[in-house]
Design a protein around this motif. Sequence first.
Motif, PDB file in Angstrom:
ATOM      1  N   VAL A 139      -3.218 -15.233  31.248  1.00  0.00           N
ATOM      2  CA  VAL A 139      -2.078 -15.149  30.328  1.00  0.00           C
ATOM      3  C   VAL A 139      -2.367 -14.118  29.236  1.00  0.00           C
ATOM      4  O   VAL A 139      -1.529 -13.254  28.935  1.00  0.00           O
ATOM      5  N   LEU A 140      -3.564 -14.198  28.637  1.00  0.00           N
ATOM      6  CA  LEU A 140      -3.920 -13.231  27.597  1.00  0.00           C
ATOM      7  C   LEU A 140      -4.130 -11.843  28.190  1.00  0.00           C
ATOM      8  O   LEU A 140      -3.869 -10.829  27.528  1.00  0.00           O
ATOM      9  N   ALA A 141      -4.599 -11.778  29.437  1.00  0.00           N
ATOM     10  CA  ALA A 141      -4.729 -10.474  30.099  1.00  0.00           C
ATOM     11  C   ALA A 141      -3.362  -9.809  30.226  1.00  0.00           C
ATOM     12  O   ALA A 141      -3.197  -8.619  29.916  1.00  0.00           O
ATOM     13  N   ILE A 142      -2.371 -10.587  30.653  1.00  0.00           N
ATOM     14  CA  ILE A 142      -1.013 -10.057  30.785  1.00  0.00           C
ATOM     15  C   ILE A 142      -0.497  -9.586  29.429  1.00  0.00           C
ATOM     16  O   ILE A 142       0.132  -8.529  29.316  1.00  0.00           O
ATOM     17  N   ASP A 167      -2.860  -9.217  18.071  1.00  0.00           N
ATOM     18  CA  ASP A 167      -2.862  -8.559  19.387  1.00  0.00           C
ATOM     19  C   ASP A 167      -3.978  -9.055  20.296  1.00  0.00           C
ATOM     20  O   ASP A 167      -4.161  -8.522  21.396  1.00  0.00           O
ATOM     21  N   CYS A 168      -4.741 -10.057  19.848  1.00  0.00           N
ATOM     22  CA  CYS A 168      -5.856 -10.598  20.630  1.00  0.00           C
ATOM     23  C   CYS A 168      -6.914  -9.533  20.910  1.00  0.00           C
ATOM     24  O   CYS A 168      -7.530  -9.532  21.977  1.00  0.00           O
ATOM     25  N   ASP A 169      -7.115  -8.634  19.954  1.00  0.00           N
ATOM     26  CA  ASP A 169      -8.117  -7.583  20.106  1.00  0.00           C
ATOM     27  C   ASP A 169      -9.527  -8.102  19.855  1.00  0.00           C
ATOM     28  O   ASP A 169     -10.500  -7.416  20.186  1.00  0.00           O
ATOM     29  N   VAL A 170      -9.637  -9.266  19.234  1.00  0.00           N
ATOM     30  CA  VAL A 170     -10.932  -9.815  18.842  1.00  0.00           C
ATOM     31  C   VAL A 170     -11.030 -11.264  19.307  1.00  0.00           C
ATOM     32  O   VAL A 170     -10.141 -11.772  19.980  1.00  0.00           O
ATOM     33  N   LEU A 171     -12.126 -11.921  18.913  1.00  0.00           N
ATOM     34  CA  LEU A 171     -12.257 -13.338  19.241  1.00  0.00           C
ATOM     35  C   LEU A 171     -11.042 -14.113  18.746  1.00  0.00           C
ATOM     36  O   LEU A 171     -10.516 -13.847  17.658  1.00  0.00           O
ATOM     37  N   GLN A 172     -10.618 -15.101  19.516  1.00  0.00           N
ATOM     38  CA  GLN A 172      -9.463 -15.899  19.113  1.00  0.00           C
ATOM     39  C   GLN A 172      -9.706 -16.590  17.777  1.00  0.00           C
ATOM     40  O   GLN A 172      -8.777 -16.761  16.981  1.00  0.00           O
ATOM     41  N   ALA A 173     -10.951 -16.973  17.527  1.00  0.00           N
ATOM     42  CA  ALA A 173     -11.269 -17.625  16.256  1.00  0.00           C
ATOM     43  C   ALA A 173     -10.917 -16.718  15.081  1.00  0.00           C
ATOM     44  O   ALA A 173     -10.374 -17.176  14.066  1.00  0.00           O
ATOM     45  N   LEU A 174     -11.202 -15.424  15.223  1.00  0.00           N
ATOM     46  CA  LEU A 174     -10.866 -14.480  14.160  1.00  0.00           C
ATOM     47  C   LEU A 174      -9.363 -14.230  14.099  1.00  0.00           C
ATOM     48  O   LEU A 174      -8.771 -14.199  13.017  1.00  0.00           O
ATOM     49  N   ASP A 175      -8.751 -14.031  15.236  1.00  0.00           N
ATOM     50  CA  ASP A 175      -7.321 -13.726  15.263  1.00  0.00           C
ATOM     51  C   ASP A 175      -6.498 -14.854  14.642  1.00  0.00           C
ATOM     52  O   ASP A 175      -5.479 -14.617  13.996  1.00  0.00           O
ATOM     53  N   LEU A 176      -6.948 -16.086  14.847  1.00  0.00           N
ATOM     54  CA  LEU A 176      -6.218 -17.242  14.323  1.00  0.00           C
ATOM     55  C   LEU A 176      -6.485 -17.479  12.840  1.00  0.00           C
ATOM     56  O   LEU A 176      -5.595 -17.930  12.110  1.00  0.00           O
ATOM     57  N   CYS A 177      -7.699 -17.180  12.386  1.00  0.00           N
ATOM     58  CA  CYS A 177      -8.083 -17.543  11.018  1.00  0.00           C
ATOM     59  C   CYS A 177      -7.878 -16.427  10.001  1.00  0.00           C
ATOM     60  O   CYS A 177      -7.601 -16.713   8.830  1.00  0.00           O
ATOM     61  N   VAL A 178      -8.003 -15.170  10.419  1.00  0.00           N
ATOM     62  CA  VAL A 178      -7.872 -14.083   9.456  1.00  0.00           C
ATOM     63  C   VAL A 178      -6.479 -14.050   8.842  1.00  0.00           C
ATOM     64  O   VAL A 178      -6.309 -13.699   7.670  1.00  0.00           O
ATOM     65  N   GLN A 179      -5.475 -14.459   9.612  1.00  0.00           N
ATOM     66  CA  GLN A 179      -4.122 -14.469   9.054  1.00  0.00           C
ATOM     67  C   GLN A 179      -3.947 -15.532   7.970  1.00  0.00           C
ATOM     68  O   GLN A 179      -2.944 -15.536   7.258  1.00  0.00           O
TER      69      GLN A 179
END
Length: 409
Positions: free
Chosen positions: A233-236, A144-156
């Motif tokens: 884009v991420l704001a939307i 959901d992009c609630d955190v840094l993109q680095a985390l959102d991409l890597c935690v998965q």
Amino acid sequence: MASSGEEARSGSPGRAGTGTEAAAADAAQLDTAEDFEVLEEDEEEEDEDDLSELPPLEDVARPPAPPREDAQPPERGAGDAAGDPEEWLDVLGNGLLKKKTLVAGQGVESRPQKGQDVTIRLKATLEDGTVVEEEPALTFTLGDCDVLQALDLCVQLLEMGETALIVSDAKYCYGAQGRSPDVPPDASLTLEVELLAARDAPDLELLSGKEKIQLANRKRERGNFFYQQADYVLAINSYDIALRIVGSSSKVDFSPDEEAELLDVKVKCLNNLAASQLKLDHFKAALKSCNLVLEHQPGNIKALFRKGKVLAQQGEYREAIPILKAALKLEPSNKTIHAELSKLVKKHADQRNVETEMYRKMLGNPSAASAPRKCKDKLPWSIPWKWLFGATAIALGGVALSVVIAARN
């Protein structure tokens, strides 16, 4: 789902903050003429009737950080113990985001899925080893992009129980702005992350009114953060998620106050969504967002103003001017509406002059513009073409009818 709205505003690396303090500092230097270029904020942070104290969106947008091709994993004892540099995974294939396992997890099948709520242990450091944040248990919704993109991409990519080292370029952290006072602009971060838990997100239908309001507001605040980063884009995306939460069906009864607060969150999200769409020149979508606001609140000045701007951007000056006049009637002292309306009236007059001159040339009398009018009874050259064509069609129809009658006789 993030653990609290306060955490979302705290400025931690996991949440990337919303820049509320910096925005408040900027607000004191603003001219009230810019008070319509603002984001909707919480009631406790603003007086809804006083738009002048809010930061203009135009002032907070900054260019994105340029890609850094020289980002390399730092020399760390823990990383060396885990294996050779070849074990680094280039997550995006551009060398700007890398991951290396320090402690193995429970297998690929234990990896979290997008949409789940995950809890991680986080330690973030700068390239010189300075620790900028430590979170023993940070919870957020994956994807959901609630955190840094680095985390959102890597935690998965983490397995349950896995501890990993993530080296990220500023592009996927705080970018060109950094995070005052501890993260400099264009700063790369090293993130040590352990995946502690993953569970399905709560059923929106079963959330209480208070829980739904809090969740929607967290997503909206995240959208505000992205807007301030000029990442529209991420704001939307964040505003759309918030609106989906507000509009979801419910098996729980809400109080009248909760219903009113949900509507308030919806209106704020729609207004901010329109502002983001305008930045991307998505005029049709922005117009739809404004109209949705006006369905609920016909006198919403921000929606009227932005709708007028959308129509003006499309060259629809005749439609835009009455809308801005309606907004000005609601707030006669607003300098922004005055300025925009004056600009549109002038553009509309220029447009009509161009059309009038075009009609003169098309009628074969280009010099009529400079010749004095001798007879006031003559039709003006600016007569609409559809009238001329209509008259011509009637005349031709009469001729044709006469020919048919003559043929029959």
